[in-house]
Motif scaffolding. Structure first.
Motif, PDB file in Angstrom:
ATOM      1  N   THR A 185       0.795  -1.232   0.000  1.00 40.61           N
ATOM      2  CA  THR A 185       0.000   0.000   0.000  1.00 40.61           C
ATOM      3  C   THR A 185       0.823   1.276   0.000  1.00 40.61           C
ATOM      4  O   THR A 185       0.344   2.315  -0.444  1.00 40.61           O
ATOM      5  N   TYR A 245      -8.943  -8.769   2.715  1.00 43.58           N
ATOM      6  CA  TYR A 245     -10.381  -8.699   3.012  1.00 43.58           C
ATOM      7  C   TYR A 245     -10.943 -10.105   3.220  1.00 43.58           C
ATOM      8  O   TYR A 245     -11.651 -10.369   4.201  1.00 43.58           O
ATOM      9  N   THR A 303     -15.600   0.052   4.869  1.00 44.24           N
ATOM     10  CA  THR A 303     -15.296   1.480   5.030  1.00 44.24           C
ATOM     11  C   THR A 303     -13.953   1.818   4.380  1.00 44.24           C
ATOM     12  O   THR A 303     -13.736   2.953   3.971  1.00 44.24           O
ATOM     13  N   HIS A 304     -13.090   0.851   4.296  1.00 44.50           N
ATOM     14  CA  HIS A 304     -11.793   1.030   3.640  1.00 44.50           C
ATOM     15  C   HIS A 304     -11.795   0.390   2.246  1.00 44.50           C
ATOM     16  O   HIS A 304     -11.335   0.998   1.281  1.00 44.50           O
ATOM     17  N   ALA A 325     -11.076   2.066  -1.561  1.00 48.17           N
ATOM     18  CA  ALA A 325      -9.736   1.659  -2.002  1.00 48.17           C
ATOM     19  C   ALA A 325      -9.793   0.916  -3.333  1.00 48.17           C
ATOM     20  O   ALA A 325      -8.886   1.054  -4.158  1.00 48.17           O
ATOM     21  N   ILE A 371      -7.982   7.290   2.449  1.00 49.06           N
ATOM     22  CA  ILE A 371      -8.154   5.836   2.341  1.00 49.06           C
ATOM     23  C   ILE A 371      -7.055   5.121   3.137  1.00 49.06           C
ATOM     24  O   ILE A 371      -7.319   4.140   3.837  1.00 49.06           O
ATOM     25  N   HIS A 391      -5.591   6.296   5.715  1.00 51.99           N
ATOM     26  CA  HIS A 391      -5.951   6.504   7.123  1.00 51.99           C
ATOM     27  C   HIS A 391      -7.001   5.488   7.582  1.00 51.99           C
ATOM     28  O   HIS A 391      -6.895   4.939   8.678  1.00 51.99           O
ATOM     29  N   THR A 392      -8.005   5.238   6.743  1.00 49.94           N
ATOM     30  CA  THR A 392      -9.030   4.261   7.126  1.00 49.94           C
ATOM     31  C   THR A 392      -8.436   2.859   7.236  1.00 49.94           C
ATOM     32  O   THR A 392      -8.845   2.086   8.101  1.00 49.94           O
ATOM     33  N   GLY A 393      -7.459   2.544   6.379  1.00 52.75           N
ATOM     34  CA  GLY A 393      -6.781   1.247   6.495  1.00 52.75           C
ATOM     35  C   GLY A 393      -5.994   1.149   7.791  1.00 52.75           C
ATOM     36  O   GLY A 393      -5.999   0.117   8.469  1.00 52.75           O
ATOM     37  N   ARG A 410      -6.694   2.703  10.544  1.00 53.07           N
ATOM     38  CA  ARG A 410      -7.668   2.549  11.639  1.00 53.07           C
ATOM     39  C   ARG A 410      -8.127   1.107  11.772  1.00 53.07           C
ATOM     40  O   ARG A 410      -8.336   0.630  12.887  1.00 53.07           O
ATOM     41  N   LEU A 411      -8.300   0.424  10.632  1.00 49.01           N
ATOM     42  CA  LEU A 411      -8.694  -0.990  10.713  1.00 49.01           C
ATOM     43  C   LEU A 411      -7.670  -1.783  11.506  1.00 49.01           C
ATOM     44  O   LEU A 411      -8.029  -2.653  12.308  1.00 49.01           O
TER      45      LEU A 411
END
Length: 142
Positions: free
Chosen positions: A9, A60, A75-76, A80, A123, A125-127, A129-130
């Motif tokens: 990533t 995923y 959410t990610h 993405a 995006i 950032h959301t990854g 957070r996961l």
């Protein structure tokens, strides 16, 4: 393959942030060679985003198998998955659009590229957070 996603990533995020800045400098200085370098970076961004998307799908699937909520992962994952397509559209505008429409298309590609850089950063950032808030993809120590 899912364990490669965190590694895969970083390059597309970096390139998505970098290429419009390099292209802006090339346009501002009137240096087509610098702008061509930016287009090359955009090509690298597309390829690396495809790799990140494929490894992300594997991550995923592994998270679903581990019992994680699809709604949380989406959410990610949903935005993405659009990144390679967005970069491909930007590349079309930046190359073919500039050839047909000139400077206006170049400026439009830069504006959209800067907006995409912010979006890709979000995006990422959301990854993060996961992983850091929800522990997705983190194995517990024995």
């Amino acid at each position: 393959m899912n364990t490669l996603h965190p590694l895969a990533t970083h390059l597309p995020i970096a390139v998505a942030l970098l290429w419009p800045l390099v292209d802006l400098v090339g346009l501002w200085l009137g240096r087509p060679d610098v702008s061509r370098t930016a287009v090359g970076l955009l090509g690298v961004g597309i390829l690396s985003a495809l790799i990140a998307t494929v490894t992300g799908q594997a991550a995923y699937d592994a998270a679903i198998a581990a019992g994680r909520s699809p709604e949380l992962l989406d959410t990610h994952g949903d935005p993405a998955g659009l990144v390679p397509w967005a970069l491909l559209g930007l590349a079309a505008l930046r190359t073919a659009g500039v050839q047909k429409l000139g400077r206006a298309a170049h400026v439009a590609a830069l504006v959209l590229g800067l907006a995409a850089a912010v979006w890709v950063g979000f995006i990422g950032h959301t990854g993060g957070r996961l992983v850091y808030e929800h522990g997705v993809g983190v194995e517990s120590a024995p």
